[in-house]
Structures are given as C-alpha cells and as structure tokens.
Scaffold this motif. Structure first.
Motif, PDB file in Angstrom:
ATOM      1  N   THR A  60       0.823  -1.219   0.000  1.00  0.00           N
ATOM      2  CA  THR A  60       0.000   0.000   0.000  1.00  0.00           C
ATOM      3  C   THR A  60       0.857   1.269   0.000  1.00  0.00           C
ATOM      4  OG1 THR A  60      -0.259  -0.114   2.418  1.00  0.00           O
ATOM      5  CG2 THR A  60      -2.037  -1.046   1.101  1.00  0.00           C
ATOM      6  N   SER A  61       2.094   1.172   0.494  1.00  0.00           N
ATOM      7  CA  SER A  61       2.974   2.349   0.483  1.00  0.00           C
ATOM      8  C   SER A  61       3.899   2.360  -0.732  1.00  0.00           C
ATOM      9  CB  SER A  61       3.805   2.405   1.767  1.00  0.00           C
ATOM     10  OG  SER A  61       2.960   2.559   2.865  1.00  0.00           O
ATOM     11  N   ARG A  62       3.681   1.423  -1.629  1.00  0.00           N
ATOM     12  CA  ARG A  62       4.417   1.336  -2.904  1.00  0.00           C
ATOM     13  C   ARG A  62       5.935   1.226  -2.720  1.00  0.00           C
ATOM     14  NH1 ARG A  62       0.444   3.058  -6.693  1.00  0.00           N
ATOM     15  NH2 ARG A  62       2.005   3.144  -8.337  1.00  0.00           N
ATOM     16  N   PHE A  63       6.342   0.567  -1.647  1.00  0.00           N
ATOM     17  CA  PHE A  63       7.784   0.398  -1.422  1.00  0.00           C
ATOM     18  C   PHE A  63       8.414  -0.465  -2.522  1.00  0.00           C
ATOM     19  CE2 PHE A  63       8.006   1.140   3.503  1.00  0.00           C
ATOM     20  CZ  PHE A  63       7.627   2.456   3.295  1.00  0.00           C
ATOM     21  N   TYR A  64       7.574  -1.269  -3.203  1.00  0.00           N
ATOM     22  CA  TYR A  64       8.105  -2.120  -4.281  1.00  0.00           C
ATOM     23  C   TYR A  64       8.690  -1.273  -5.416  1.00  0.00           C
ATOM     24  CZ  TYR A  64       3.494  -0.926  -6.079  1.00  0.00           C
ATOM     25  OH  TYR A  64       2.380  -0.225  -6.469  1.00  0.00           O
ATOM     26  N   GLU A  65       8.328  -0.010  -5.469  1.00  0.00           N
ATOM     27  CA  GLU A  65       8.890   0.859  -6.517  1.00  0.00           C
ATOM     28  C   GLU A  65      10.363   1.166  -6.271  1.00  0.00           C
ATOM     29  OE1 GLU A  65       4.795   3.394  -7.499  1.00  0.00           O
ATOM     30  OE2 GLU A  65       6.384   4.333  -6.323  1.00  0.00           O
ATOM     31  N   VAL A  66      10.779   1.084  -5.009  1.00  0.00           N
ATOM     32  CA  VAL A  66      12.154   1.463  -4.676  1.00  0.00           C
ATOM     33  C   VAL A  66      12.933   0.326  -4.004  1.00  0.00           C
ATOM     34  CG1 VAL A  66      11.871   3.977  -4.593  1.00  0.00           C
ATOM     35  CG2 VAL A  66      11.188   2.617  -2.610  1.00  0.00           C
ATOM     36  N   ALA A  72      -4.373 -10.222   7.533  1.00  0.00           N
ATOM     37  CA  ALA A  72      -4.003 -11.639   7.412  1.00  0.00           C
ATOM     38  C   ALA A  72      -4.288 -12.147   5.994  1.00  0.00           C
ATOM     39  CB  ALA A  72      -4.767 -12.464   8.448  1.00  0.00           C
ATOM     40  N   ALA A  73      -5.432 -11.739   5.445  1.00  0.00           N
ATOM     41  CA  ALA A  73      -5.793 -12.186   4.092  1.00  0.00           C
ATOM     42  C   ALA A  73      -4.809 -11.616   3.074  1.00  0.00           C
ATOM     43  CB  ALA A  73      -7.218 -11.756   3.764  1.00  0.00           C
ATOM     44  N   LEU A  74      -4.469 -10.352   3.237  1.00  0.00           N
ATOM     45  CA  LEU A  74      -3.527  -9.730   2.296  1.00  0.00           C
ATOM     46  C   LEU A  74      -2.153 -10.382   2.395  1.00  0.00           C
ATOM     47  CD1 LEU A  74      -4.476  -5.970   2.656  1.00  0.00           C
ATOM     48  CD2 LEU A  74      -4.601  -7.343   0.565  1.00  0.00           C
ATOM     49  N   ASP A  75      -1.749 -10.672   3.633  1.00  0.00           N
ATOM     50  CA  ASP A  75      -0.444 -11.283   3.856  1.00  0.00           C
ATOM     51  C   ASP A  75      -0.324 -12.600   3.078  1.00  0.00           C
ATOM     52  OD1 ASP A  75       1.815 -10.478   5.440  1.00  0.00           O
ATOM     53  OD2 ASP A  75       1.634 -12.441   6.423  1.00  0.00           O
ATOM     54  N   ALA A  76      -1.449 -13.311   2.991  1.00  0.00           N
ATOM     55  CA  ALA A  76      -1.431 -14.610   2.329  1.00  0.00           C
ATOM     56  C   ALA A  76      -1.448 -14.479   0.803  1.00  0.00           C
ATOM     57  CB  ALA A  76      -2.634 -15.426   2.799  1.00  0.00           C
ATOM     58  N   THR A  77      -1.848 -13.335   0.287  1.00  0.00           N
ATOM     59  CA  THR A  77      -2.009 -13.234  -1.176  1.00  0.00           C
ATOM     60  C   THR A  77      -1.080 -12.220  -1.843  1.00  0.00           C
ATOM     61  OG1 THR A  77      -3.755 -11.621  -0.821  1.00  0.00           O
ATOM     62  CG2 THR A  77      -4.464 -13.885  -1.122  1.00  0.00           C
ATOM     63  N   LEU A  78      -0.519 -11.328  -1.074  1.00  0.00           N
ATOM     64  CA  LEU A  78       0.203 -10.214  -1.688  1.00  0.00           C
ATOM     65  C   LEU A  78       1.503 -10.588  -2.390  1.00  0.00           C
ATOM     66  CD1 LEU A  78      -0.209  -7.043   0.533  1.00  0.00           C
ATOM     67  CD2 LEU A  78      -0.974  -7.433  -1.808  1.00  0.00           C
ATOM     68  N   GLN A  79       2.061 -11.752  -2.000  1.00  0.00           N
ATOM     69  CA  GLN A  79       3.319 -12.144  -2.661  1.00  0.00           C
ATOM     70  C   GLN A  79       3.156 -12.167  -4.176  1.00  0.00           C
ATOM     71  OE1 GLN A  79       6.038 -15.535  -1.823  1.00  0.00           O
ATOM     72  NE2 GLN A  79       5.072 -15.399   0.177  1.00  0.00           N
ATOM     73  N   THR A  80       2.061 -12.740  -4.634  1.00  0.00           N
ATOM     74  CA  THR A  80       1.824 -12.850  -6.076  1.00  0.00           C
ATOM     75  C   THR A  80       1.776 -11.464  -6.708  1.00  0.00           C
ATOM     76  OG1 THR A  80       0.446 -14.708  -5.480  1.00  0.00           O
ATOM     77  CG2 THR A  80       0.309 -13.974  -7.762  1.00  0.00           C
ATOM     78  N   LYS A  81       1.043 -10.574  -6.057  1.00  0.00           N
ATOM     79  CA  LYS A  81       0.913  -9.218  -6.603  1.00  0.00           C
ATOM     80  C   LYS A  81       2.265  -8.495  -6.626  1.00  0.00           C
ATOM     81  CE  LYS A  81      -2.083  -5.209  -6.340  1.00  0.00           C
ATOM     82  NZ  LYS A  81      -2.994  -4.439  -5.483  1.00  0.00           N
ATOM     83  N   LEU A  82       2.997  -8.611  -5.514  1.00  0.00           N
ATOM     84  CA  LEU A  82       4.289  -7.925  -5.434  1.00  0.00           C
ATOM     85  C   LEU A  82       5.285  -8.506  -6.440  1.00  0.00           C
ATOM     86  CD1 LEU A  82       4.411  -7.439  -1.562  1.00  0.00           C
ATOM     87  CD2 LEU A  82       4.419  -5.603  -3.263  1.00  0.00           C
ATOM     88  N   LYS A  83       5.176  -9.814  -6.701  1.00  0.00           N
ATOM     89  CA  LYS A  83       6.037 -10.432  -7.728  1.00  0.00           C
ATOM     90  C   LYS A  83       5.728  -9.811  -9.087  1.00  0.00           C
ATOM     91  CE  LYS A  83       6.954 -14.991  -5.840  1.00  0.00           C
ATOM     92  NZ  LYS A  83       6.326 -16.302  -5.689  1.00  0.00           N
ATOM     93  N   SER A  84       4.443  -9.626  -9.355  1.00  0.00           N
ATOM     94  CA  SER A  84       4.089  -9.045 -10.659  1.00  0.00           C
ATOM     95  C   SER A  84       4.538  -7.586 -10.735  1.00  0.00           C
ATOM     96  CB  SER A  84       2.582  -9.174 -10.918  1.00  0.00           C
ATOM     97  OG  SER A  84       1.891  -8.232 -10.123  1.00  0.00           O
TER      98      SER A  84
END
Ligand code: X2X
Length: 345
Positions: A231-237, A287-299
């Motif tokens: 949510t804080s878009r840290f994946y950008e950096v 908890a739900a996001l924790d279980a699913t966000l890996q896929t999104k962050l990978k993309s």
C-alpha cells in the motif's frame, strides 16, 4: 505539496482540507448529514495510506459511530501522516492537539518502554501467539503502562503485520547478507539494537520519510509487513523481499485521556465498540492480504526468498540480545511475553 507545506496548510485550514489534501485526493471522512451539528468533533490521525486496511476500517467505524450516536460524534480521520511524523503525532495526542492516534509500539516505546516488547526479534511464531498475547495478559500489562502517561489504549490492538526485510541490493538469506546493510528502521532503540546485533547498519527514519530515504539511497533496505510494502508502494524502490518474519508489529489505538474523559460513558461505549470491531475486521484484512500479496508484489517486480531463521536467532542469542532486553523490560513483562511464545532468554 511537500510534507511541510501540506502540514502548514492543514493546520491553517483544519479538517475540511482533508478533501483536497488527502493522498490521492480522496475524501476520507464520511461527512454525514449530522456532521455539522456534531457535539463531539474528534480528530483521529494515523500514518497509513488511504488504501491500507487501517483507513478502510477506520472509515467504516467513523460512519457507524456517527450513526449510533445520532450524529453527536464526528470522528474526523487524518490519514497518511498528514498531521506530521510518527514522533510529532505522538506529541500531539499527548497534548490534545489530536484526540486519537494509531501508533506502533516501537514508536510508543520512547514514552512507554514496555510498549516496545513485541519488537523483540523472532519472538512470535504466528498470529495465534500474537493475538493470544495482545488480547491477553501481555496486552493488558502494556495498556496499563500506557494509561500512566495520559493516554487510553483501546482494548483491541490493530495489525501492522509480520515484518519482512526488503532491499534494493540483495536478498537476505543468512546473517552475513545483512552485514553493513544500510537499513531504515522506525525511530525505536529496540529496532536499532536488533539490526545492529545482526550486523546491519540501521538508520532511524520516521515512516513518512521512509520512501524518500529509499528512493534517494540514503538507505538500501527497510523492513515492514507485506500489506504496508504494497500500500505504500515500497516495491517501486525495493527489489528483494526476504520473508524473515523477524518481528510482529501492531498499532495501539490511543486516545488523549482528557478528550476521552470529555465523552459521557455512553458515547465512550459507542466509540470503543466500533473502534474495537474495526480492529477485528482490520486484523482479518491484513491476514488475508499477507497470504495473497506475494503474487501481486512479484508481478510488480519483487523477488522473494525465505531464509531459515535459526542462524539469525543464534546470532542474537550469542550477542546477548535477549538477556539484555529481559533485563530492560523486567522479569514480569518478559515472563508475560514468554507465556505466549517459546522461551527466549
Ligand atoms: O514505521 C514503520 O515502519 C511502521 C509504520 O511499520 C511502524 O513500525 C510504526
């Protein structure tokens, strides 16, 4: 608008400015038809972006509180560090400049040392342990300590999540990978001590400046929960995400004691009921996001690895980290922590 001018703007225009100054321009506070005549206008500030479950659920709570109080209570939400840095907001909730604040135990520990205890490295194994402790005797002990500094902590702690290490340089597989790593940590002596003991080079940076610290390469790494990284878009950096689960962290929902005492008991009950219900929903969201966000962050380009944490624990044990903090927090608090975890020291 930069942070400073945004703050000055907010200070001069008050809550109305949320409509124009809110991150993403969204109007966050539900302006019910009652709001004009609300008898109790309460300012609630936090450091999370609008899309974080904290703000999604707080918004629902504000609407429910307005409805059940027949418009007498207007909980105005100031998200995204609009009121300033974590340390600023902590001062503001103490002075009464804001009425409510959600803040991490790490930041709180400058004021209430034992509030940092959840940050002892590799203490909690899973959420069962976390919620048993925080809804049980450990949480009670911390809330009692918080009450001594003019703040009231609501019964249910909100979730931040299990923290993972991200880096723009390399994945963290072993303690050797942390060696000399310039890592941003919250403004908290315990977090700094933990990463120093692990061989890294931590720098304390308030959350509202963490993104730019990474972007400008003041630091090469940070550590946070997946929900916040997304949510804080840290994946950008940041490129690498190492699933260390080294700390579980949460947020205390705090009230300024004088603001709280101004509310008649039946109004306090309405606020507490909806804020605590929102906390429970927010926990489920994270908890739900924790279980699913890996896929999104990978993309979004992040590369994941899952290190064996035993060598990290061993480094801390060898450095006397657990012994040191046992002494610091005291045997009573330490045994309340260990009641819910495995033996630590
Ligand atoms: O500053 C952070 O990294 C945060 C928001 O996760 C806290 O620990 C308060």
């Amino acid at each position: 608008m930069n942070q400073l001018s945004r703050r000055a703007f907010l200070q001069s225009f008050g809550a109305v400015s949320i409509a124009v100054a809110g991150a993403g321009g969204a109007l966050l506070t539900p302006r019910s038809s009652f709001a004009q005549s609300a008898q109790y206008k309460l300012k609630y500030a936090n450091n999370m972006p609008l899309s974080h479950p904290m703000n999604v659920r707080a918004k629902e709570a504000a609407a429910a509180i307005s409805k059940e109080s027949n418009g007498r209570i207007d909980l105005q939400i100031f998200p995204n560090s609009q009121m300033g840095s974590d340390t600023d907001m902590l001062s503001q909730v103490r002075s009464g400049a804001i009425d409510f604040l959600t803040e991490g135990g790490d930041i709180m520990s400058s004021l209430v040392p034992v509030a940092g205890i959840n940050g002892v490295g590799f203490a909690f194994n899973d959420y069962n342990e976390v919620w048993a402790a925080m809804d049980g005797d450990l949480g009670k002990y911390i809330r009692n300590a918080i009450s001594k500094v003019g703040l009231v902590a609501m019964d249910k702690t909100w979730d931040n999540g299990f923290r993972q290490v991200t880096s723009s340089l390399r994945p963290i597989n072993t303690p050797a990978d942390l060696k000399g790593l310039k890592i941003r940590v919250p403004v908290s002596p315990l977090w700094t001590a933990l990463f120093k003991a692990l061989g890294a080079a931590p720098t304390s940076v308030n959350f509202n400046e963490a993104y730019s610290a990474m972007q400008t390469k003041v630091v090469d790494a940070e550590e946070n929960a997946l929900t916040l990284i997304e949510t804080s878009r840290f994946y950008e950096v940041q490129k690498y995400c190492s699933l260390t689960n080294h700390i579980w962290s949460g947020f205390w929902f705090l009230a300024n004691e004088r603001s709280w005492d101004k509310l008649p008991p039946e109004m306090q009950a309405i606020v507490a009921k909806h804020v605590n219900a929102a906390a429970m929903n927010q926990r489920a969201d994270v908890a739900a996001l924790d279980a699913t966000l890996q896929t999104k962050l990978k993309s979004q380009g992040m590369v994941f690895n899952k290190p064996d944490v035993a060598p990290f624990r061993a480094v801390l044990q060898k450095a006397g980290f657990y012994q040191q903090y046992r002494k610091q927090y005291g045997d009573e608090a330490w045994s309340l922590l260990e009641k819910y975890t495995h033996p630590l020291a």
